[in-house]
Design a protein around this motif. Structure first.
Motif, PDB file in Angstrom:
ATOM      1  N   LEU A  68       0.764  -1.274  -0.011  1.00  0.00           N
ATOM      2  CA  LEU A  68       0.014   0.122   0.063  1.00  0.00           C
ATOM      3  C   LEU A  68       0.814   1.124  -0.162  1.00  0.00           C
ATOM      4  O   LEU A  68       0.624   2.147  -0.716  1.00  0.00           O
ATOM      5  CB  LEU A  68      -0.932  -0.011   1.053  1.00  0.00           C
ATOM      6  CG  LEU A  68      -2.304  -0.639   0.847  1.00  0.00           C
ATOM      7  CD1 LEU A  68      -3.047  -0.741   2.218  1.00  0.00           C
ATOM      8  CD2 LEU A  68      -3.021   0.566   0.008  1.00  0.00           C
ATOM      9  N   LEU A  69       1.632   1.540   0.921  1.00  0.00           N
ATOM     10  CA  LEU A  69       2.658   2.634   0.975  1.00  0.00           C
ATOM     11  C   LEU A  69       3.508   2.812  -0.068  1.00  0.00           C
ATOM     12  O   LEU A  69       3.383   3.843  -0.856  1.00  0.00           O
ATOM     13  CB  LEU A  69       3.232   2.392   2.212  1.00  0.00           C
ATOM     14  CG  LEU A  69       4.010   3.673   2.824  1.00  0.00           C
ATOM     15  CD1 LEU A  69       2.750   4.838   3.261  1.00  0.00           C
ATOM     16  CD2 LEU A  69       5.050   3.508   4.070  1.00  0.00           C
ATOM     17  N   PRO A  70       4.325   1.824  -0.922  1.00  0.00           N
ATOM     18  CA  PRO A  70       4.870   1.953  -1.998  1.00  0.00           C
ATOM     19  C   PRO A  70       3.922   2.379  -3.263  1.00  0.00           C
ATOM     20  O   PRO A  70       4.512   3.416  -3.956  1.00  0.00           O
ATOM     21  CB  PRO A  70       5.741   0.747  -2.378  1.00  0.00           C
ATOM     22  CG  PRO A  70       5.660   0.283  -0.972  1.00  0.00           C
ATOM     23  CD  PRO A  70       4.517   0.417  -0.117  1.00  0.00           C
ATOM     24  N   ALA A  71       2.647   1.960  -3.198  1.00  0.00           N
ATOM     25  CA  ALA A  71       1.824   2.209  -4.226  1.00  0.00           C
ATOM     26  C   ALA A  71       1.256   3.677  -4.097  1.00  0.00           C
ATOM     27  O   ALA A  71       1.162   4.358  -5.210  1.00  0.00           O
ATOM     28  CB  ALA A  71       0.762   1.130  -4.247  1.00  0.00           C
ATOM     29  N   GLY A  72       0.837   4.025  -2.973  1.00  0.00           N
ATOM     30  CA  GLY A  72       0.603   5.389  -2.770  1.00  0.00           C
ATOM     31  C   GLY A  72       1.634   6.332  -3.149  1.00  0.00           C
ATOM     32  O   GLY A  72       1.300   7.407  -3.862  1.00  0.00           O
ATOM     33  N   ARG A  73       2.818   6.242  -2.809  1.00  0.00           N
ATOM     34  CA  ARG A  73       3.875   7.165  -3.147  1.00  0.00           C
ATOM     35  C   ARG A  73       4.132   7.142  -4.844  1.00  0.00           C
ATOM     36  O   ARG A  73       4.352   8.234  -5.324  1.00  0.00           O
ATOM     37  CB  ARG A  73       5.104   6.616  -2.430  1.00  0.00           C
ATOM     38  CG  ARG A  73       6.323   7.484  -2.820  1.00  0.00           C
ATOM     39  CD  ARG A  73       6.053   8.946  -2.125  1.00  0.00           C
ATOM     40  NE  ARG A  73       7.105   9.821  -2.306  1.00  0.00           N
ATOM     41  CZ  ARG A  73       7.210  11.213  -2.621  1.00  0.00           C
ATOM     42  NH1 ARG A  73       5.968  11.774  -2.700  1.00  0.00           N
ATOM     43  NH2 ARG A  73       8.131  11.736  -2.857  1.00  0.00           N
ATOM     44  N   LEU A  74       4.064   5.937  -5.410  1.00  0.00           N
ATOM     45  CA  LEU A  74       4.138   5.870  -6.569  1.00  0.00           C
ATOM     46  C   LEU A  74       3.012   6.688  -7.611  1.00  0.00           C
ATOM     47  O   LEU A  74       3.392   7.386  -8.548  1.00  0.00           O
ATOM     48  CB  LEU A  74       4.238   4.152  -7.249  1.00  0.00           C
ATOM     49  CG  LEU A  74       4.695   3.956  -8.553  1.00  0.00           C
ATOM     50  CD1 LEU A  74       6.127   4.305  -8.442  1.00  0.00           C
ATOM     51  CD2 LEU A  74       4.442   2.517  -8.945  1.00  0.00           C
ATOM     52  N   GLY A  75       1.940   6.551  -6.952  1.00  0.00           N
ATOM     53  CA  GLY A  75       0.851   7.247  -7.653  1.00  0.00           C
ATOM     54  C   GLY A  75       1.077   8.685  -7.454  1.00  0.00           C
ATOM     55  O   GLY A  75       0.816   9.640  -8.259  1.00  0.00           O
ATOM     56  N   ALA A 125      -7.610   5.040  -5.555  1.00  0.00           N
ATOM     57  CA  ALA A 125      -8.815   5.382  -5.713  1.00  0.00           C
ATOM     58  C   ALA A 125      -9.521   6.578  -4.543  1.00  0.00           C
ATOM     59  O   ALA A 125      -9.790   7.654  -5.233  1.00  0.00           O
ATOM     60  CB  ALA A 125      -9.849   4.248  -5.630  1.00  0.00           C
ATOM     61  N   PRO A 126      -9.088   6.388  -3.468  1.00  0.00           N
ATOM     62  CA  PRO A 126      -9.642   7.527  -2.574  1.00  0.00           C
ATOM     63  C   PRO A 126      -8.919   8.700  -2.723  1.00  0.00           C
ATOM     64  O   PRO A 126      -9.300   9.942  -2.717  1.00  0.00           O
ATOM     65  CB  PRO A 126      -9.260   6.968  -1.100  1.00  0.00           C
ATOM     66  CG  PRO A 126      -9.084   5.610  -1.235  1.00  0.00           C
ATOM     67  CD  PRO A 126      -8.491   5.395  -2.629  1.00  0.00           C
ATOM     68  N   ALA A 127      -7.550   8.764  -3.059  1.00  0.00           N
ATOM     69  CA  ALA A 127      -6.696  10.011  -3.489  1.00  0.00           C
ATOM     70  C   ALA A 127      -7.310  10.732  -4.885  1.00  0.00           C
ATOM     71  O   ALA A 127      -7.514  11.990  -5.000  1.00  0.00           O
ATOM     72  CB  ALA A 127      -5.465   9.553  -3.709  1.00  0.00           C
ATOM     73  N   ILE A 128      -7.711   9.888  -5.734  1.00  0.00           N
ATOM     74  CA  ILE A 128      -8.240  10.434  -6.980  1.00  0.00           C
ATOM     75  C   ILE A 128      -9.622  11.263  -6.802  1.00  0.00           C
ATOM     76  O   ILE A 128     -10.154  12.448  -6.925  1.00  0.00           O
ATOM     77  CB  ILE A 128      -8.416   9.432  -8.115  1.00  0.00           C
ATOM     78  CG1 ILE A 128      -7.105   9.095  -8.584  1.00  0.00           C
ATOM     79  CG2 ILE A 128      -9.225   9.821  -9.198  1.00  0.00           C
ATOM     80  CD1 ILE A 128      -7.327   7.765  -9.505  1.00  0.00           C
ATOM     81  N   GLY A 393      -1.230   9.568   1.963  1.00  0.00           N
ATOM     82  CA  GLY A 393      -2.386   9.639   2.885  1.00  0.00           C
ATOM     83  C   GLY A 393      -3.318   8.579   2.809  1.00  0.00           C
ATOM     84  O   GLY A 393      -3.570   7.841   3.891  1.00  0.00           O
ATOM     85  N   ALA A 394      -3.805   8.350   1.531  1.00  0.00           N
ATOM     86  CA  ALA A 394      -4.441   7.108   1.402  1.00  0.00           C
ATOM     87  C   ALA A 394      -4.064   5.697   1.785  1.00  0.00           C
ATOM     88  O   ALA A 394      -4.683   4.969   2.134  1.00  0.00           O
ATOM     89  CB  ALA A 394      -5.175   7.054   0.077  1.00  0.00           C
ATOM     90  N   ALA A 395      -2.624   5.591   1.281  1.00  0.00           N
ATOM     91  CA  ALA A 395      -2.110   4.412   1.707  1.00  0.00           C
ATOM     92  C   ALA A 395      -1.702   4.180   3.081  1.00  0.00           C
ATOM     93  O   ALA A 395      -1.797   3.176   3.608  1.00  0.00           O
ATOM     94  CB  ALA A 395      -0.672   4.426   0.700  1.00  0.00           C
TER      95      ALA A 395
END
Length: 466
Positions: A68-75, A125-128, A393-395
């Motif tokens: 989750l955390l790496p995915a959020g940062r990547l986004g 998704a929540p960030a978008i 934040g979402a991650a």
């Protein structure tokens, strides 16, 4: 993308973003709850032991939490729409492969890959959705997305049972793959905009270190009851987490911005989520055992009783989200956690002859409590971070939720081991089983009391748009 117009004049793109967020929020809980009903059929078809079947669910949770955390940062860096599409596309492909699996451990490996793909969905998704709407409407749209989560939980046992009965368990994976493909088409066709934060580098070494660390911690905690190696894996994971934090303090483009936790609203909102899910995630599992093993209901009747909770959660989440746009989210979420604590106290009095009204009261309180907690708490977390860090934040919130879920199930496993020893559930004494459950409910109620304090300790949110 420009901020939203007043309520009632949303653009076509905003409506599409909301629809995509709601469908993506529905898919993963639907699959999880549907597979819970299909587990016996999977075990018979693939010849899996009880431990292996546990990892069909556990591998997904461990991988989702770790990525989750790496995915959020990547986004945040590469673009949230792009990363979301990677996640949904991978989720569809892996679901199709899982539907074709002929080996139990191949299915477990594919479930781990599916969890990793789901992390890219959870983190973006929540960030978008948050980036597409102004802060004064975030609670409302987050409430609708949260309601979709609970609709998935409600529909999973019903539709999953029908799919398994008439088409076999593999049809659940096919159905989820088709929904995922539909999401990809909708995003590509109707959402032209991209959302990204800072144009900086990625700390790939830190991301790998984090994935290994959290996988070891959660996997080790989940395996504590399976042998002497579990505690050692947890220790190794904890050491790797310490190394990760030390690294993040010095690298120029960290995977996790530790300064975000200096904001009490962000830090205590994530802590409240961790505690709330630790205290409540295992409740459905415990009540399912109580209704079937202690009260003698069949699986279908027990499932219908338990539907009360997610239906109430789905019904109340949009209203709770709108309420958090008008008043402090921490107050709404704290009331929700207090009601959850009341439900857990009620469940702690369950016995072999308890009134159905006590069960109904507990499920009603828990449904209302969860409905009041989830979307306002999400609103508080995402309103406490700069727009450039919405994916992170979402991650962070998703990680708190996943870790809490794993801790909840691990605590139950430890209680069962202490009260029931190595007896199978079928052979266990119902009195000892009820005692173990009541003890767990009292502990969970105590955790909720701590969570209420954490929820109230956070600072008010700044309602000015970034």
């Amino acid at each position: 993308m420009a901020d939203a117009a007043p309520t009632g004049s949303w653009t076509r793109e905003q409506r599409t973003v909301l629809a995509v967020a709601c469908v993506s929020s529905f898919i993963t809980p639907f699959m999880g709850s549907a597979l819970n009903l299909a587990v016996p059929a999977i075990g018979r078809d693939l010849g899996l032991s009880a431990v292996a079947l546990n990892w069909v669910v556990g591998a997904y949770l461990v991988a989702a939490a770790a990525f989750l955390l790496p995915a959020g940062r990547l986004g945040d860096v590469l673009g949230r729409k792009r990363v979301f599409l990677w996640g949904v596309g991978s989720h569809a492909a892996v679901a199709l492969l899982a539907g074709l699996a002929t080996s139990g451990w191949v299915l477990v490996a594919l479930r781990a890959l599916q969890g990793a793909a789901a992390a890219f969905i959870f983190a973006t998704a929540p960030a978008i959705l948050t980036a597409a709407f102004p802060i004064t409407q975030r609670g409302r749209v987050l409430g609708l997305a949260t309601a979709s989560v609970y609709l998935g939980l409600s529909a999973g046992p019903v539709l999953g049972g029908l799919l398994t009965h008439y088409l076999g368990w593999r049809s659940i994976f096919v159905a989820v793959a088709l929904l995922s493909v539909g999401l990809v088409v909708a995003v590509v066709a109707a959402i032209p905009d991209e959302w990204r934060g800072e144009q900086v580098g990625l700390d790939l070494g830190g991301a790998v270190l984090y994935v290994l660390a959290l996988s070891a911690v959660i996997g080790g905690v989940s395996a504590l009851r399976e042998g002497a190696w579990g505690p050692w894996v947890v220790v190794v994971g904890a050491v790797l987490l310490v190394v990760f934090v030390l690294r993040e303090r010095v690298v120029p483009s960290p995977t996790l911005k530790l300064r975000l936790f200096g904001d009490p609203a962000f830090a205590f909102s994530n802590l409240a989520a961790l505690i709330h899910y630790s205290a409540t995630f295992a409740v459905s599992f415990l009540l399912s055992l109580y209704l079937q093993s202690v009260r003698g209901l069949d699986a279908r009747a027990a499932g219908l009783v338990l539907l009360v909770q997610p239906i109430l959660m789905a019904a109340l989440s949009p209203a709770a989200g709108r309420l958090s746009d008008r008043m402090e989210p921490r107050l709404v979420a704290s009331v929700g956690m207090a009601l959850s604590m009341g439900a857990l106290v009620a469940f702690a009095f369950l016995g072999a002859t308890s009134s159905a009204w006590l069960i109904g009261l507990g499920l009603g309180l828990l449904g209302v409590g969860f409905g009041l907690f989830s979307s306002p708490n999400t609103n508080a977390v995402l309103s406490a971070v700069p727009r450039a860090d919405l994916g992170l934040g979402a991650a962070a919130l998703g990680t708190a939720r996943m870790v809490g879920q794993a801790l909840s199930m691990s605590l139950v496993a430890l209680f069962f081991h202490g009260f029931l020893g190595h007896s199978s559930l079928a052979a266990a004494d119902t009195g000892a089983l009820a005692t173990a459950m009541r003890t767990a409910f009292w502990l969970f109620a105590g955790l909720c009391a701590i969570g209420i304090a954490a929820s109230l300790a956070r600072s008010p949110i700044d309602r000015r748009d970034d």
